[in-house]
Structure formats: structure tokens, C-alpha cells
Design an enzyme around this catalytic site. Structure first.
Site, PDB file in Angstrom:
ATOM      1  N   GLU A  57      24.758  17.932  40.335  1.00  0.00           N
ATOM      2  CA  GLU A  57      25.140  18.757  41.483  1.00  0.00           C
ATOM      3  C   GLU A  57      23.943  19.200  42.320  1.00  0.00           C
ATOM      4  O   GLU A  57      24.068  19.408  43.522  1.00  0.00           O
ATOM      5  CB  GLU A  57      25.933  19.982  41.012  1.00  0.00           C
ATOM      6  CG  GLU A  57      27.346  19.659  40.533  1.00  0.00           C
ATOM      7  CD  GLU A  57      27.403  19.285  39.055  1.00  0.00           C
ATOM      8  OE1 GLU A  57      26.335  19.111  38.436  1.00  0.00           O
ATOM      9  OE2 GLU A  57      28.523  19.173  38.520  1.00  0.00           O
ATOM     10  N   PHE A 103      37.205  28.470  30.009  1.00  0.00           N
ATOM     11  CA  PHE A 103      36.394  27.255  29.940  1.00  0.00           C
ATOM     12  C   PHE A 103      35.818  26.935  31.316  1.00  0.00           C
ATOM     13  O   PHE A 103      36.529  26.924  32.310  1.00  0.00           O
ATOM     14  CB  PHE A 103      37.246  26.080  29.438  1.00  0.00           C
ATOM     15  CG  PHE A 103      36.487  24.786  29.429  1.00  0.00           C
ATOM     16  CD1 PHE A 103      35.382  24.625  28.593  1.00  0.00           C
ATOM     17  CD2 PHE A 103      36.849  23.740  30.262  1.00  0.00           C
ATOM     18  CE1 PHE A 103      34.664  23.441  28.597  1.00  0.00           C
ATOM     19  CE2 PHE A 103      36.134  22.556  30.264  1.00  0.00           C
ATOM     20  CZ  PHE A 103      35.028  22.403  29.431  1.00  0.00           C
ATOM     21  N   LYS A 160      41.741  27.338  40.845  1.00  0.00           N
ATOM     22  CA  LYS A 160      42.588  26.153  40.774  1.00  0.00           C
ATOM     23  C   LYS A 160      44.033  26.442  41.185  1.00  0.00           C
ATOM     24  O   LYS A 160      44.673  25.608  41.818  1.00  0.00           O
ATOM     25  CB  LYS A 160      42.535  25.594  39.338  1.00  0.00           C
ATOM     26  CG  LYS A 160      43.020  24.156  39.264  1.00  0.00           C
ATOM     27  CD  LYS A 160      42.737  23.547  37.913  1.00  0.00           C
ATOM     28  CE  LYS A 160      43.263  22.113  37.860  1.00  0.00           C
ATOM     29  NZ  LYS A 160      43.030  21.501  36.536  1.00  0.00           N
ATOM     30  N   MET A 199      -1.022  18.909  42.308  1.00  0.00           N
ATOM     31  CA  MET A 199      -1.380  20.192  42.911  1.00  0.00           C
ATOM     32  C   MET A 199      -1.717  21.207  41.832  1.00  0.00           C
ATOM     33  O   MET A 199      -2.649  22.009  41.985  1.00  0.00           O
ATOM     34  CB  MET A 199      -0.225  20.694  43.791  1.00  0.00           C
ATOM     35  CG  MET A 199      -0.596  21.830  44.714  1.00  0.00           C
ATOM     36  SD  MET A 199      -1.910  21.384  45.875  1.00  0.00           S
ATOM     37  CE  MET A 199      -0.977  20.961  47.347  1.00  0.00           C
TER      38      MET A 199
END
Lengths: 584, 186
Positions: free
Chosen positions: A52, A114, A164, A482
Site C-alpha cells: 500500500e 479483524f 463495509k 548520505m
């Protein structure tokens, strides 16, 4: 026209009505109804990511290269928490995104269900605004409002959490024009009295400079056009932050190059020595200012910003103009022209003379080598071989990012996508895919370091699946470059955990992903390697084995003002004092 | 000396200004913030204060316009003039915020707080508590043979003073609403 439909169908309808063409996402239990609707239509393309975080960076790349709002769809719980880094990145760099997250059904919220997480709670500080929609009747309006908030004023990411049961339930769909007008209407026009005050300062200034930032890009292409007109008409020098590169063309005659910690000598000295600083859509970031009391101590400062909270936050300014850079530039030009297009010609000529002196330092020079590829050389060749093309560049974060900003020239806005504010390693690969999805035929290159690149390398799978021919130009020094540079300069050369062993074979990795890879380790093969990468029709990984211990210069060491930069050949021993060591 | 062993404000060699910003004058300001009464709006305002390191002395919130779903948050904060300006600008850019008023600079304002005090005791102390309550115009809203609950409205200073007087007389609990404020005049 209002219609009855399920929440899930509403989501897809609202996205279509908002002009969304692409959604970057990943399905999961709490967004299955929406994915079911996506399956049953062809207007919106869905790009299936591998993580994601990648979805959000892709949407950022898409948004930054098009000026449109990027769209993300992920599931509840881990889907949402994985998106947090990307959302924070977009907030810091003012990138408009709408992120839709699934949530457990309303009656389960608070029961530790869940894949339940307090998504609006977690993302409240890393979004411009967010909503939990508990009623399908409110869903369409909330989505329209979300797009409005994301793109208005200072752009930013917003998030809508959709349980949902709200997706399954039926409600009334309202089109964007039926949605009620939001009270959130940031001021676009600048105060004309303040603009006139700035024009008066511009007419008299002996050593003026434009300091431009991401606000010019965010304002749209018209702002970049107006900036070019104003710079060329006044003859003032112009420098830019990392975020603003491309607003004024790198080939423009008044261009000084990027400023800041790894900015050009002439840009930083001009900022330090100017008598009028005109900040257009930049925010006096600490990478720019260095030590605050020594920041451009003798100048009058004007600041144009659409976000009032950016003004006088870090640096006190003499002329504050709240408004959109494009609108303000338009008025500024009008007022300046109406008052007779005056500038202090004599002062300006002397100022340019001084700047030319600084340019003679040739601050980007480096010791090239016949044997090993210097990262600067690799980028110089990349620039030379891609200059004429309509090229989009993304980067990861680190030395390579600064070298890319120094050695690549940008002629137009929206061609340079890099994580500035948050400095997110792992940004560049997914961002390059987002850019490529928006511009399927363009040349899209991610200039990367191998360490950053590995952070989101799973997205090569996305590139291959969706035939995004992104070019991964990896400057591989087998180091966290770096970090290593700072350890050398600040921590007694104790290189704690800043090298990678057992790096993958990037050529084999490319093959494993089903794309092509090549390795180059000799300067004489550099050009051929770059050409092979550009000409290959498909995703490509070029593993450029570069000098392992090269440092990125110029550098304003922590704790120093702008006029005490370190240049490439300078002795760096003891250059940074104790006070600087506490800084990042 | 290890390179990291530096004290706050002891060095001028820093890209951040390490001088103590509190060396400047700290001001107390009362802000009235008008917001949409939507879920999470208070968390948003409080999160802004904690996330950016601002102080909250007191905070009150309630819906004041039921039809318009508008709430008024009154927050008393402290900071240097620059910090106060930042707080107002940061509040102003929150999407559900309609208006931010700095009552401290916008002219005279009335500030009131409501407090409840539970004082327990018998005999002389009980009589003395009741006598002082009358002087302070506090109302008795509950009483038993061993206790009073006083209700008082006034400035924060008046409530502080009353609490101070009640302490030796058996004060065992205080509940304060925090400051509610409105500008004076039309």
C-alpha cells in the site's frame, strides 16, 4: 440527478464524476464491495500494487506529473497503516491525494475486530483532513468534498474511511454540482496593497533574487509561465528549492540553480548577499535557511504563500502576501508594468557581475576518473543523452537525489518528482510507475540509490504487470551514501551500519521480475549502457556501480550560514562543529 | 568533550536556533474557535496543540448552534507573540474551523469559569466555609451534615482565590469548566 445505489457503487460513480481515470490500490476484506464494482466497469483503471505504501507514492507521482488529484484505494487495518508513510510524504510536499480506506462494519467499530484500526485517528495528523462515513446517504457528498479539499488552497492528501456495511447499504447518490458548497474556500488573490509594496521594493532593489518553491508548480503551468515572464522582464536572478525545479527552465539565462544544503554556491551566496528576497511558494525549510540568525541577514524579505501558517513561521518577513502564486504573479506583473517597468539597472548590473564571479567557482566540479564511474559523471551522461526528450525524473532519497538535482536540468514544471519534506527512501520506484501510468509514452527515469531502491523494490512487479516501461537508474555504491558522508564528516569516520552486504544481483533480480537488467562498471561503457536502457521497450534496471566513497558537494555543513559552504576539494576535516552534530 | 555533549542554548553554531525561545515574553491569550460540530473535531484541535508543542491552559467546548452544527471552543494558551500567531494560523487552516478570534487582542472580553467545590467538615470550619462562600457569592447546591458543594462563577483568579481559602476548611474536590469568553460590546 439523484439516484438510489449502494455505497460501493456510489464510490465508483463519485470517482468517475470527479474525473478520476486511475486508482492505485490493493484489495482486502473491508473493500471487497468496492472492488466488485470496479470489476463491473471500464471507465476507471485500477493499478494493482504490491504494497500500500507503493500505491500512495504512485498516486503522488501521478498527481505531481499531471496536476490532477491522485487516488488510492486500500483495505482496513494494515492496508491503512501501510499507507501512512505515503500520506505523510504527500502532506509534507503538498500533493493532492484522495485515499479511500475500507473499515470494519459500523457496528463492529471499537471492538478490535479483524483488521480493524482507528484509521481516522492514525491518519489525522498526516492528512489535510479525513472523514469516517457512517451513513451511505453522506457518502457521495463526502467524496466530492474530499476532492475539493485535496485540490483547494495548499493541496494535500485526504482520507475517507468507509465501513463495509456503508458500502453494502443503499442511499441517494448526489453528483458533484448537487453537493453543498464547502465553506473551505482559501483565498486565491493576494492583497493588492502588499503586492504594490513589493513592486516598490523591486523597483529600488540593487541585489534582488527570486526564491521559488513547490508552490509555483502546485499553482499550475500558468504560474510557471508568469514566473518566466516576470524573471525575464525584470532581469532578476532566480533560484529554486528542490521542490520547485522546472518552474523556471534550467537553460534560462537568469537561472542560478538549486539553493540549500546541497545547493549551488552562486545560489546560496546570492541568497546570503541579496537586499531583496522574493519568496514565491517556498517555506523557508531548514535545509534552505541553515542557521536562522545568519540567514540572509541584510535583506528585505517578501513571502507569497497560499498557506497563512507558512508566513512568519520560521523567518520573519517584511512583506507578506497570502494567496495563490499564479494569481499573485499575475497582479504583480500588472502593477509592475503599470508603474513603468522600473528596475534599478545600475545596481542589477553590479549584482550580476558579482554573481558571475561566484559562478567561476564551478562548484559542481569533481575529480573524474578513467577507472571508476563517478556518480556525478553518470548523471552528466544521463543528462546529455536525454536532454532533448520530454523526460520525467523521479528519485529516491540520499546523495543520488542531491546529485540528480544538481546535474539534471528541468525545462518544464511537473517533470521532477522527489520526496522533499519527508525524505522518504523508497519513494522513487513507485512514483516513477505512477508517472508512467499517467504518461505512457514518455521517458520516465527513477534516479536511485541501491539502498532506497530496495525499500520498495516489490513494485517492479507492478511495473511489469502493467507494462510501465520505467527506467531504474541505480547509482550503486553499496553504501547508505548520505549516512556514510555524515558519519565521515561528523562522527569520526565510524561507519556504523551504513553499508550493505549481500546486495542482490540487480540483473538477475530484473530477470526474476520478468524485465530486463544490465550492469555497468566502467566509465567508457556508460553511454552505451544509458542508450540501451532508454531504447529498451519495457521496464529496465540499470545497475551503475559507482565510486563507493564519493561525497556530495557543495554542502552547507550543519551549524554554518550560507556563506560558509564546503566545496568539493575543500578540506572537510573539522568542518562541522559540535553544535552541528545534533542536527540532521 | 564528545561532539554531542552540548547544552541547550550553549552554542551559536547550529542550523537550528538553540536559544531558549521562552526567553522572550510569554503571553496568555484566550482564543475562540468556531468549528463544525463533526466527529473528531476536538481531537483535531487538541492534536494540533500537542503535535506542534503548544500549551493549553484551559479548554471548553460545546455546541452553540444546534441547527448549524456549530461548536465554540474556547482555549486559553500561552506562548511568545510569534507562537501565538502560529497557533492562530494553524487553527485557521483546519478544514472544519470557520473562525478564530483572539479575544485578548480584539478588545475587551469577559471571561468566566464555573466551578464546583466540595468542602467537608463540622463545627467552626463548616460555619467559616459558609460565611466565605457568601462573601464570594457562591451558591450551595448540595449539603449534608458533613459537607457542602458550592457553585461559583467568576474569573479564573477569583476561583483560584476561593479554592485557596477553602483548602484549610476541608476542601476535598474541585471541578472547573475552564474559561468561556465573549468579547464585550456589540
Amino acid at each position: 440527478m439523484s439516484r438510489q445505489m449502494t455505497g460501493a457503487k456510489m464510490v465508483v460513480q463519485a470517482l468517475k464524476d470527479q474525473g478520476v481515470e486511475v486508482v492505485f490500490g490493493y484489495p482486502g476484506g473491508a473493500v471487497l464491495p468496492i472492488y466488485d464494482e470496479i470489476f463491473q466497469q471500464n471507465d476507471i483503471r485500477h493499478i494493482l500494487v504490491r504494497h500500500e505504501q507503493g500505491a500512495v507514492h504512485m498516486a503522488e507521482g501521478y498527481a505531481r506529473s499531471t496536476g490532477k488529484v491522485g487516488c488510492v484505494l486500500v483495505t482496513s487495518g494494515p492496508g491503512a497503516t501501510n499507507a501512512v508513510t505515503g500520506l505523510t510524504d504527500a502532506l509534507m510536499d503538498s500533493i493532492p491525494l484522495v485515499c479511500l480506506t475500507g473499515q470494519v462494519p459500523t457496528f463492529m467499530i471499537g471492538t478490535d475486530g479483524f483488521q480493524e484500526a482507528d484509521t481516522v485517528g492514525i491518519t489525522r495528523p498526516c492528512t489535510k483532513h479525513n472523514w469516517l462515513v457512517k451513513d451511505t446517504e453522506q457518502l457521495a457528498e463526502t467524496i466530492h468534498q474530499a476532492f475539493h479539499v485535496a485540490r483547494s488552497g495548499r493541496p494535500g492528501p485526504v482520507l475517507i474511511d468507509i465501513p463495509k456495511d456503508v458500502q453494502f447499504a443503499t442511499g441517494t447518490y448526489r453528483a458533484p454540482r448537487e453537493a453543498k458548497v464547502s465553506h473551505y474556500q482559501p483565498k486565491m488573490k493576494g492583497d493588492i496593497a502588499a503586492i504594490t509594496a513589493l513592486v516598490e521594493l523591486m523597483e529600488k532593489a540593487e541585489r534582488p533574487i527570486f526564491y521559488t518553491g513547490g508552490g509555483v508548480i502546485n499553482s499550475g503551468p500558468a504560474a510557471s509561465q508568469l514566473l518566466r515572464e516576470l524573471v525575464d522582464a525584470t532581469g532578476f536572478p532566480v533560484t529554486s528549492t528542490l521542490m520547485g525545479l522546472g518552474a523556471y527552465p534550467a537553460s534560462g539565462k537568469n537561472w542560478l540553480g538549486m539553493l540549500g544544503m546541497h545547493g549551488l554556491y552562486e545560489a546560496n551566496l546570492a541568497m546570503h548577499g541579496c537586499d531583496l528576497m522574493i519568496n514565491l511558494g517556498a517555506r523557508f525549510d531548514d535545509r534552505i535557511t541553515g542557521r536562522i540568525p545568519d540567514f540572509s541577514p541584510r535583506s528585505k524579505k517578501a513571502h507569497v504563500d497560499i498557506d497563512p501558517s507558512s508566513i512568519n513561521k520560521v523567518i520573519h518577513v517584511d512583506v507578506a502576501i497570502t494567496g495563490d502564486v499564479g494569481h499573485v504573479l499575475e497582479d504583480l506583473l500588472k502593477v509592475w508594468k503599470a508603474r513603468g517597468r522600473k528596475v534599478n539597472k545600475e545596481g542589477l548590473a553590479k549584482w550580476w557581475g558579482q554573481i558571475e564571479q561566484w559562478k567561476l567557482k564551478k562548484c559542481l566540479s569533481y575529480r573524474n576518473s578513467q577507472k571508476t564511474i563517478k556518480p556525478q559523471y553518470a548523471l552528466e551522461r544521463l543528462e546529455a543523452l536525454t536532454r532533448g526528450r520530454d523526460r520525467y525524473v523521479t528519485t529516491e532519497v540520499g546523495q543520488h537525489q542531491m546529485w540528480a538535482a544538481q546535474f539534471l536540468g528541468f525545462e518544464a514544471p511537473n517533470r521532477w518528482m522527489t520526496s522533499g519534506g519527508l525524505g522518504t527512501m523508497g519513494y522513487g520506484l513507485p512514483a516513477s510507475i505512477g508517472v508512467q501510468i499517467a504518461h505512457p509514452d514518455a521517458l520516465v527515469i527513477n534516479v536511485a540509490g541501491e539502498a532506497s531502491w530496495l525499500m520498495n523494490m516489490q513494485e517492479m512487479g507492478t511495473a511489469v504487470q502493467f507494462r510501465a516501461p520505467v527506467k531504474q537508474f541505480i547509482l550503486n555504491n553499496e553504501r547508505l551514501g548520505m549516512v556514510r558522508q555524515w558519519q565521515q564528516l561528523l562522527h569520526g569516520e565510524r561507519y556504523s551500519q551504513s553499508w550493505s552486504e549481500s546486495l542482490p544481483d540487480f540483473v538477475k533480480l530484473a530477470e526474476a521480475f520478468g524485465c530486463k537488467g544490465a550492469k555497468v562498471d566502467s566509465p567508457k561503457d556508460m553511454d552505451d549502457a544509458i542508450m540501451a536502457m532508454i531504447e529498451y521497450d519495457g521496464p529496465y534496471i540499470l545497475d551503475v556501480l559507482v565510486e563507493k566513497h564519493e561525497n556530495c558537494f557543495p554542502m552547507i555543513p550543519s551549524g554554518k550560514p550560507h556563506n560558509e559552504m564546503l566545496l568539493g576539494d575543500a578540506s572537510t576535516e573539522g568542518a562541522i562543529q559540535a553544535g552541528g552534530a545534533v542536527l540532521v | 568533550m564528545s561532539p554531542l555533549n552540548i547544552k541547550k542554548g550553549s552554542t551559536s553554531h547550529s542550523a537550528y536556533d538553540l536559544r531558549d525561545p521562552n526567553a522572550q515574553a510569554i503571553e496568555r491569550h484566550t482564543l475562540a474557535v468556531l468549528v463544525d460540530n463533526e466527529a473528531g473535531v476536538l481531537a483535531r484541535v487538541i492534536g494540533l496543540f500537542s503535535g506542534r508543542g503548544y500549551n493549553i491552559d484551559s479548554l471548553t467546548v460545546a455546541e452553540v448552534d444546534h441547527q448549524g452544527h456549530r461548536s465554540r471552543i474556547t482555549v486559553v494558551t500561552r506562548g511568545t507573540p510569534a507562537v501565538i500567531e502560529q497557533i492562530k494560523a494553524q487553527l485557521g487552516r483546519l478544514v472544519p474551523v470557520h473562525d478564530v478570534h483572539d479575544l485578548t487582542v480584539e478588545g475587551p472580553a469577559v471571561e468566566r469559569e464555573l466551578a464546583l467545590f466540595k468542602v467537608t467538615g463540622t463545627g467552626e470550619k463548616r460555619i467559616e466555609a459558609l460565611r466565605l462562600a457568601e462573601i464570594f457569592r457562591a451558591n450551595v447546591v448540595d449539603s449534608t451534615l458533613q459537607s457542602f458543594v458550592f457553585e461559583m462563577t467568576g474569573t479564573s483568579e477569583k476561583i483560584d482565590a476561593f479554592a485557596e481559602l477553602m483548602r484549610p476548611l476541608g476542601l476535598c474536590d474541585v471541578a472547573r469548566t475552564g474559561v468561556a469568553a465573549l468579547s464585550r460590546g456589540a
